[in-house]
Design an enzyme around this catalytic site. Sequence first.
Site, PDB file in Angstrom:
ATOM      1  CD  GLU A  99      -2.669  -1.274   2.477  1.00 51.28           C
ATOM      2  OE1 GLU A  99      -3.843  -0.936   2.319  1.00 51.28           O
ATOM      3  OE2 GLU A  99      -2.214  -1.639   3.560  1.00 51.28           O
ATOM      4  CB  CYS A 112       2.718   7.111   3.601  1.00 50.42           C
ATOM      5  SG  CYS A 112       3.125   5.910   4.876  1.00 50.42           S
ATOM      6  CB  CYS A 119       5.741  -5.515   8.860  1.00 50.75           C
ATOM      7  SG  CYS A 119       6.990  -4.788   9.965  1.00 50.75           S
ATOM      8  CB  CYS A 123       4.548  -3.320  16.620  1.00 48.41           C
ATOM      9  SG  CYS A 123       6.253  -2.914  16.197  1.00 48.41           S
ATOM     10  CB  CYS A 126       1.397  -2.255  14.101  1.00 45.92           C
ATOM     11  SG  CYS A 126       1.532  -1.833  12.349  1.00 45.92           S
ATOM     12  N   GLY A 173       6.065  -2.382   6.435  1.00 42.78           N
ATOM     13  CA  GLY A 173       7.432  -2.912   6.465  1.00 42.78           C
ATOM     14  C   GLY A 173       8.392  -2.139   7.336  1.00 42.78           C
ATOM     15  CD  GLU A 174      12.421  -1.294  10.637  1.00 42.51           C
ATOM     16  OE1 GLU A 174      11.476  -0.807  11.265  1.00 42.51           O
ATOM     17  OE2 GLU A 174      13.451  -0.638  10.350  1.00 42.51           O
ATOM     18  CG  LEU A 229      10.912   5.430  22.480  1.00 42.54           C
ATOM     19  CD1 LEU A 229      12.208   4.684  22.231  1.00 42.54           C
ATOM     20  CD2 LEU A 229      11.189   6.761  23.174  1.00 42.54           C
ATOM     21  CG  ASN A 308      -4.667   5.773  13.563  1.00 39.89           C
ATOM     22  OD1 ASN A 308      -5.458   6.695  13.758  1.00 39.89           O
ATOM     23  ND2 ASN A 308      -3.414   5.973  13.181  1.00 39.89           N
ATOM     24  CB  CYS A 351       0.144   5.617  11.918  1.00 36.79           C
ATOM     25  SG  CYS A 351       0.826   7.175  11.408  1.00 36.79           S
TER      26      CYS A 351
HETATM   27  N1  SAH Z   1       8.392  -0.268  10.697  1.00 32.54           N
HETATM   28  C1  SAH Z   1       8.663   1.153  10.724  1.00 32.54           C
HETATM   29  C2  SAH Z   1       7.919   1.895   9.628  1.00 32.54           C
HETATM   30  C3  SAH Z   1       6.415   1.948   9.821  1.00 32.54           C
HETATM   31  S1  SAH Z   1       5.993   3.537  10.409  1.00 32.54           S
HETATM   32  C4  SAH Z   1       8.322   1.720  12.077  1.00 32.54           C
HETATM   33  O1  SAH Z   1       7.615   1.061  12.832  1.00 32.54           O
HETATM   34  O2  SAH Z   1       8.794   2.805  12.399  1.00 32.54           O
HETATM   35  C5  SAH Z   1       4.430   3.282  11.080  1.00 32.54           C
HETATM   36  C6  SAH Z   1       4.246   4.113  12.333  1.00 32.54           C
HETATM   37  O3  SAH Z   1       2.915   3.928  12.807  1.00 32.54           O
HETATM   38  C7  SAH Z   1       5.175   3.667  13.447  1.00 32.54           C
HETATM   39  O4  SAH Z   1       5.616   4.777  14.154  1.00 32.54           O
HETATM   40  C8  SAH Z   1       4.247   2.819  14.322  1.00 32.54           C
HETATM   41  O5  SAH Z   1       4.681   2.787  15.649  1.00 32.54           O
HETATM   42  C9  SAH Z   1       2.942   3.548  14.158  1.00 32.54           C
HETATM   43  N2  SAH Z   1       1.779   2.691  14.393  1.00 32.54           N
HETATM   44  C10 SAH Z   1       1.695   1.360  14.283  1.00 32.54           C
HETATM   45  N3  SAH Z   1       0.456   0.945  14.584  1.00 32.54           N
HETATM   46  C11 SAH Z   1      -0.257   2.039  14.893  1.00 32.54           C
HETATM   47  C12 SAH Z   1      -1.611   2.259  15.257  1.00 32.54           C
HETATM   48  N4  SAH Z   1      -2.481   1.256  15.331  1.00 32.54           N
HETATM   49  N5  SAH Z   1      -1.997   3.532  15.478  1.00 32.54           N
HETATM   50  C13 SAH Z   1      -1.151   4.547  15.359  1.00 32.54           C
HETATM   51  N6  SAH Z   1       0.137   4.399  14.994  1.00 32.54           N
HETATM   52  C14 SAH Z   1       0.575   3.158  14.769  1.00 32.54           C
END
Ligand code: SAH
Length: 362
Positions: A99, A112, A119, A123, A126, A173-174, A229, A308, A351
Amino acid sequence: MASALDAGLGEEWLGLTRQQLCARVAERGLPAYRGRQIFQALHGRLVETLDEVRELPKRARAELGAAAALSPLRLDQVFDAADGARRYLFSVRGGHAIETVWIPDGERVTLCLSSQAGCPMRCAFCATATLGLQRNLTASEIVAQVLYVLRDAGRRSGSPRPATVNLVLMGMGEPLLNYDQVLQALRILADPDGLHIVPRRVTLSTVGIAPKIAALGREPDRPRLAVSLTAPTDALRARLMPVNLTYPLADLQQACLDFPRRDGERITFEYVLLDGVNDGEAEARALLRWLSPLRAREAAKVNLIPHNPAPGLPFRPSPPERIARFQSALRAKGLPTYVRRPRGRDIFAACGMLAATSSPSA
Ligand code: SAH
């Protein structure tokens, strides 16, 4: 379903830098300057097929055309959010879904991008994590997301590309686990003969793969760094982000302290606010403490991301007053702290919501 994509993808032309493209063209017996013309057409003028590269002699076009499959993406669906964000669901070779999100903001637009299909980071908060890793994207697939979306925007608005384009590697993805392809893509996108999206307009977000942050710091042209973080103590972070078991907070902090910053640059720390989990006064204090060596060097800023919600995620967003309280606690200590406005929530584009959902409100 992926047959059209599986055919003729050997070349991955969009993943070649201008110099590599010139070399490739030379191998096929054409003068190297033809490579530059092709690069300018593909990346600067956003042409879709070699047939549209009018400077090329017809015969050369036909010869190269047979060898070059130009789009490694197939569009499956597009979703438009009420706030102007647009989510593109593409398939890549192998039939995997990825996406890309278009996020307009006045004259500017942020794209984005995904760096992997799925991924591997798991987490807990996510939605992308539920997919697991399918595969790394190629440089060509990363570049093609930008070309596709800008071309579509041009068609929709009838005008050329927006004045300012920012890129964030914050899709699926990371990115630091697909380091070489991501950096190759950014080199191509930065070329002045192409889109000329310079590294300071690009932000790479990572869960905190410490040794790769160090590697990124050594790159001559590197994007800005954002670190997800979300928890200021090892115990809580390991529960929310399993990467913390491999690279605990001390390692992450050292990598951030060692990261060579340009004038006035700050590392962005993203912090997803989860109601009753990490959004209290104790966590705000722990976060300030953990950031203190970076704060002392004016090296940090914080982006608070309201969680979210997505189906299957066992968390609730913090209520607005808790978000405000958390923000004030950080600001009171002089830490620049912003709340990220969720974009495209109604189409599952915000996000942490990118899970290849094929309906806007599953
Ligand atoms: N893997 C990388 C790139 C993805 S960025 C990373 O994690 O940084 C996606 C961002 O959205 C990250 O900062 C993650 O912590 C945040 N994120 C993940 N799930 C989320 C959610 N349900 N609501 C809001 N932010 C979220």
